[in-house]
Design an enzyme around this catalytic site. Structure first.
Site, PDB file in Angstrom:
ATOM      1  N   ALA A 173      14.454  -4.685  -3.438  1.00 10.31           N
ATOM      2  CA  ALA A 173      14.865  -5.036  -4.805  1.00 10.31           C
ATOM      3  C   ALA A 173      15.927  -4.076  -5.334  1.00 10.31           C
ATOM      4  O   ALA A 173      15.919  -2.887  -5.009  1.00 10.31           O
ATOM      5  CB  ALA A 173      13.654  -5.010  -5.722  1.00 10.31           C
ATOM      6  N   HIS A 201     -30.961  17.332  -7.563  1.00  7.68           N
ATOM      7  CA  HIS A 201     -31.268  18.471  -6.702  1.00  7.68           C
ATOM      8  C   HIS A 201     -31.844  17.979  -5.379  1.00  7.68           C
ATOM      9  O   HIS A 201     -32.688  17.090  -5.385  1.00  7.68           O
ATOM     10  CB  HIS A 201     -32.300  19.373  -7.393  1.00  7.68           C
ATOM     11  CG  HIS A 201     -32.721  20.534  -6.531  1.00  7.68           C
ATOM     12  ND1 HIS A 201     -31.918  21.643  -6.345  1.00  7.68           N
ATOM     13  CD2 HIS A 201     -33.827  20.723  -5.783  1.00  7.68           C
ATOM     14  CE1 HIS A 201     -32.538  22.480  -5.528  1.00  7.68           C
ATOM     15  NE2 HIS A 201     -33.696  21.944  -5.174  1.00  7.68           N
ATOM     16  N   GLY A 215       3.411  25.092   4.402  1.00  7.19           N
ATOM     17  CA  GLY A 215       1.938  25.176   4.330  1.00  7.19           C
ATOM     18  C   GLY A 215       1.410  24.596   3.037  1.00  7.19           C
ATOM     19  O   GLY A 215       0.525  25.164   2.414  1.00  7.19           O
ATOM     20  N   GLY A 251       0.821  -1.223   0.000  1.00 10.47           N
ATOM     21  CA  GLY A 251       0.000   0.000   0.000  1.00 10.47           C
ATOM     22  C   GLY A 251       0.848   1.264   0.000  1.00 10.47           C
ATOM     23  O   GLY A 251       0.356   2.353  -0.272  1.00 10.47           O
ATOM     24  N   CYS A 302       0.838   6.060   0.630  1.00  8.47           N
ATOM     25  CA  CYS A 302      -0.575   6.455   0.589  1.00  8.47           C
ATOM     26  C   CYS A 302      -1.396   5.690   1.620  1.00  8.47           C
ATOM     27  O   CYS A 302      -2.111   6.286   2.429  1.00  8.47           O
ATOM     28  CB  CYS A 302      -1.133   6.219  -0.809  1.00  8.47           C
ATOM     29  SG  CYS A 302      -2.903   6.431  -0.905  1.00  8.47           S
ATOM     30  N   GLY A 358       7.806  19.164   1.235  1.00 10.55           N
ATOM     31  CA  GLY A 358       7.858  18.512  -0.067  1.00 10.55           C
ATOM     32  C   GLY A 358       8.448  17.115   0.021  1.00 10.55           C
ATOM     33  O   GLY A 358       8.831  16.656   1.100  1.00 10.55           O
ATOM     34  N   ARG A 359       8.510  16.442  -1.137  1.00 18.64           N
ATOM     35  CA  ARG A 359       8.991  15.065  -1.167  1.00 18.64           C
ATOM     36  C   ARG A 359      10.017  14.894  -2.280  1.00 18.64           C
ATOM     37  O   ARG A 359      10.028  15.649  -3.242  1.00 18.64           O
ATOM     38  CB  ARG A 359       7.821  14.095  -1.376  1.00 18.64           C
ATOM     39  CG  ARG A 359       6.745  14.235  -0.304  1.00 18.64           C
ATOM     40  CD  ARG A 359       5.644  13.209  -0.461  1.00 18.64           C
ATOM     41  NE  ARG A 359       6.087  11.852  -0.265  1.00 18.64           N
ATOM     42  CZ  ARG A 359       6.258  11.285   0.929  1.00 18.64           C
ATOM     43  NH1 ARG A 359       6.029  11.957   2.040  1.00 18.64           N
ATOM     44  NH2 ARG A 359       6.683  10.034   1.029  1.00 18.64           N
TER      45      ARG A 359
HETATM   46  P1  NAI Z   1       4.249  20.726  -0.931  1.00 19.19           P
HETATM   47  O1  NAI Z   1       5.240  20.909  -2.006  1.00 19.19           O
HETATM   48  O2  NAI Z   1       2.802  20.586  -1.254  1.00 19.19           O
HETATM   49  O3  NAI Z   1       4.358  21.941   0.122  1.00 19.19           O
HETATM   50  C1  NAI Z   1       5.553  22.277   0.777  1.00 19.19           C
HETATM   51  C2  NAI Z   1       5.508  23.725   1.220  1.00 19.19           C
HETATM   52  O4  NAI Z   1       6.634  23.968   2.050  1.00 19.19           O
HETATM   53  C3  NAI Z   1       5.562  24.734   0.085  1.00 19.19           C
HETATM   54  O5  NAI Z   1       4.464  25.601   0.189  1.00 19.19           O
HETATM   55  C4  NAI Z   1       6.909  25.452   0.314  1.00 19.19           C
HETATM   56  O6  NAI Z   1       6.855  26.812  -0.046  1.00 19.19           O
HETATM   57  C5  NAI Z   1       7.108  25.293   1.812  1.00 19.19           C
HETATM   58  N1  NAI Z   1       8.506  25.348   2.301  1.00 19.19           N
HETATM   59  C6  NAI Z   1       9.578  24.741   1.757  1.00 19.19           C
HETATM   60  N2  NAI Z   1      10.682  24.992   2.498  1.00 19.19           N
HETATM   61  C7  NAI Z   1      10.307  25.755   3.545  1.00 19.19           C
HETATM   62  C8  NAI Z   1      10.988  26.358   4.680  1.00 19.19           C
HETATM   63  N3  NAI Z   1      12.293  26.176   4.891  1.00 19.19           N
HETATM   64  N4  NAI Z   1      10.273  27.108   5.554  1.00 19.19           N
HETATM   65  C9  NAI Z   1       8.935  27.297   5.356  1.00 19.19           C
HETATM   66  N5  NAI Z   1       8.258  26.764   4.305  1.00 19.19           N
HETATM   67  C10 NAI Z   1       8.914  25.996   3.417  1.00 19.19           C
HETATM   68  O7  NAI Z   1       4.771  19.459  -0.097  1.00 19.19           O
HETATM   69  P2  NAI Z   1       4.019  18.528   0.925  1.00 19.19           P
HETATM   70  O8  NAI Z   1       2.908  19.252   1.595  1.00 19.19           O
HETATM   71  O9  NAI Z   1       5.093  17.953   1.776  1.00 19.19           O
HETATM   72  O10 NAI Z   1       3.386  17.409   0.006  1.00 19.19           O
HETATM   73  C11 NAI Z   1       4.239  16.539  -0.722  1.00 19.19           C
HETATM   74  C12 NAI Z   1       3.526  15.880  -1.875  1.00 19.19           C
HETATM   75  O11 NAI Z   1       2.531  14.985  -1.424  1.00 19.19           O
HETATM   76  C13 NAI Z   1       2.870  16.890  -2.786  1.00 19.19           C
HETATM   77  O12 NAI Z   1       3.146  16.543  -4.111  1.00 19.19           O
HETATM   78  C14 NAI Z   1       1.408  16.717  -2.485  1.00 19.19           C
HETATM   79  O13 NAI Z   1       0.600  17.029  -3.591  1.00 19.19           O
HETATM   80  C15 NAI Z   1       1.311  15.233  -2.087  1.00 19.19           C
HETATM   81  N6  NAI Z   1       0.188  15.027  -1.184  1.00 19.19           N
HETATM   82  C16 NAI Z   1      -1.089  15.106  -1.660  1.00 19.19           C
HETATM   83  C17 NAI Z   1      -2.164  14.987  -0.828  1.00 19.19           C
HETATM   84  C18 NAI Z   1      -3.531  15.128  -1.391  1.00 19.19           C
HETATM   85  O14 NAI Z   1      -3.713  14.949  -2.588  1.00 19.19           O
HETATM   86  N7  NAI Z   1      -4.531  15.481  -0.604  1.00 19.19           N
HETATM   87  C19 NAI Z   1      -2.001  14.769   0.617  1.00 19.19           C
HETATM   88  C20 NAI Z   1      -0.629  14.760   1.016  1.00 19.19           C
HETATM   89  C21 NAI Z   1       0.403  14.860   0.139  1.00 19.19           C
END
Ligand code: NAI
Length: 474
Positions: free
Chosen positions: A134, A462, A204, A59, A62, A289-290
């Site tokens: 792997a 509706h 955020g 899994g 996610c 981020g990732r």
């Molecule tokens: P993200 O890239 O969405 O957000 C990271 C934020 O951290 C950015 O706004 C950036 O400006 C800020 N940042 C970076 N360095 C910083 C610093 N030193 N100080 C303060 N702010 C800083 O990354 P996130 O939230 O970790 O998500 C990772 C991935 O996982 C994304 O691709 C996201 O779309 C995916 N994801 C999707 C979900 C959903 O579809 N609901 C749920 C959780 C994750």
């Protein structure tokens, strides 16, 4: 005496037999996250002999430490918030309590049920599942094989679906405080049995906002430090503002345009407008981020083309090495579970000889906060950047009867981006309950090049929140 022709014939025959012997599978998949397990299911369904290899948990992120656990936590938070503010709806609840430990246990149960479901589906499709790490290996003839559990496997097709990991940025003290358990990523925070009194969320974005939303509802004092002037990354600016205001009203504190520069034991140090400030806290969530999981698998040695974003692929998910694909977060295209599902389909269709491509322009994005946001297609910001001629139609969600009935005092909006002068729908963005459930339909409107004039032919039930699309355009 055998003549030359016979020698050649025997040689070719032996070569084929050898090929038959070393090709163990039609498909080997590395990584059992949404990309990997859905590719394996489709491969099995289509009669391909398939091996799925996973080093951690079936899994992937996610199911075990991302989408599903957070949704379980957020649902409990929603019930708690609704009950706390029930007076608005004529309901008074006294002595209301949130039991975080119990919520975490329910989260574990949900994950377990889904993991068992995936395992049994794989079994039904005849997929072999191996729990091992792997590595990719290249033999002297340039063939790519897979090394796992002390054995070498080979296949006609290999799919790399090794996912991504949370970034621990080179902020002073971050690594040390992560080892000490003061800094957490999405992996560790979801298993916290005790609620932190004060939580600092660095970043955020989606992860930061969803977890800030839960921990705030659960009773922690939450501070989100974000280096950009708005939350939610590429989220439509108006939606981001409304979401921030809603979360602020619930008690989440936002420190924008601020960059964390140091992590001390018990505090985050940040710089904002040239000033340095320190914020004491019990825990820090790192959600900046990732990065794609490309190291430790022998990719470079085997000659795979990679960038800092991930493994380089073409529109079918093919890498630079024939017969090897990379899908999901590891190719760095769009790190979302539902992107991985779609990429898995396209990749398998390529293997099966069916023409198919991912249309990245209609992949929805959702933030499961309360209220939740969902969007697909162009935002005003992206349309401007591309120089598109567009008009934005924005309506209050209060035009929807069901929204009004269920959201006392709600301030949600729906924004639709239309091409000018054709009035073709280019983007739909909404902040409302059920947004995540509605948005796939909006994606179809965009995909089918729907124009405003076509909307009246669609019958929306509706009263529903989805009717807002009709309301906005007719
Ligand atoms: P993200 O890239 O969405 O957000 C990271 C934020 O951290 C950015 O706004 C950036 O400006 C800020 N940042 C970076 N360095 C910083 C610093 N030193 N100080 C303060 N702010 C800083 O990354 P996130 O939230 O970790 O998500 C990772 C991935 O996982 C994304 O691709 C996201 O779309 C995916 N994801 C999707 C979900 C959903 O579809 N609901 C749920 C959780 C994750």
């Amino acid at each position: 005496m055998l003549n030359n022709r016979t020698y050649i014939f025997i040689y070719v025959l032996l070569w084929f037999i050898k090929e038959e012997i070393i090709i163990n599978y039609d498909v080997i998949i590395i990584g059992a996250g949404p990309g990997g397990y859905s590719a394996a299911l489709k491969a099995g369904k289509n009669g391909l002999t398939t091996l799925l290899i996973e080093k951690r948990k079936i899994g992937g992120v996610c199911l075990n430490e991302g989408c599903i656990p957070t949704k379980t936590l957020l649902y409990s938070a929603k019930i708690f918030d609704n009950a706390k503010h029930g007076e608005k709806y004529g309901i008074t609840v006294e002595n209301i309590q949130l039991d975080h430990e119990k919520i975490v246990k329910r989260k574990d149960k949900t994950v377990k049920i889904l993991a068992a479901g995936i395992k049994s589906a794989l079994k039904n499709e005849g997929v072999h599942y191996l729990e091992a790490e792997a590595k990719l290996v290249k033999d002297d003839k340039g063939h790519i094989g897979v090394w796992a559990n002390g054995e070498e496997f080979s296949a006609k097709n290999i799919i790399i679906a090794s996912g991504s990991s949370a970034i621990l940025p080179p902020i002073e003290g971050a690594l040390k405080m992560y080892s000490a358990g003061f800094v957490l990523t999405n992996r560790e925070i979801l298993d916290l049995n005790e609620l932190p009194k004060t939580l600092v969320v660095i970043g955020g974005g989606v992860v930061g906002l969803e977890l800030a939303s839960y921990f705030n509802s659960a009773g922690a004092q939450v501070f989100v430090i974000e280096m950009l002037p708005q939350i939610g990354g590429n989220l439509d600016h108006d939606l981001a503002t409304i979401l921030q205001q809603n979360l602020q009203r619930k008690g989440v504190n936002f420190i924008l345009n601020a960059r964390v520069v140091e992590i001390k034991d018990g505090a985050a140090v940040y710089e904002q407008n040239g000033e340095i400030a320190e914020l004491a806290c019990d825990k820090i969530l790192m959600s900046v981020g990732r990065y794609a999981n490309i190291s430790g698998m022998g990719l470079m040695e085997a000659g795979f083309e990679c960038t800092s974003q991930g493994i380089v692929v073409n529109e079918y998910g093919e890498t630079n090495i024939a017969g090897v694909y990379a899908i999901g977060d590891v190719n760095g295209q769009l790190m979302l579970a539902h992107t991985a599902y779609r990429e898995a389909d396209v990749c398998l269709n390529r293997i099966l000889g069916i023409e198919d491509k991912v249309d990245y322009s209609i992949i929805p994005s959702v933030i499961y906060t309360s209220p939740e946001t969902a969007g697909v297609g162009e935002t005003e910001e992206s349309a401007k950047k591309k120089g598109l001629e567009y008009e934005a139609v924005t309506v209050s969600m209060r035009h929807s009867g069901r929204y009004l009935a269920e959201n006392e005092g709600g301030d949600g909006i729906c924004k639709i981006i239309l091409a000018k002068p054709s009035k073709q729908i280019l983007g739909v963005h909404m902040i409302t309950n059920y947004a995540a459930e509605i948005i796939y339909g909006a994606g179809m409107l965009i995909q089918q090049k729907t124009k405003v004039e076509d909307i009246e032919k669609i019958v929306f039930p509706h009263p529903t929140v989805s009717e807002i699309i009709r309301e906005a355009l007719i």
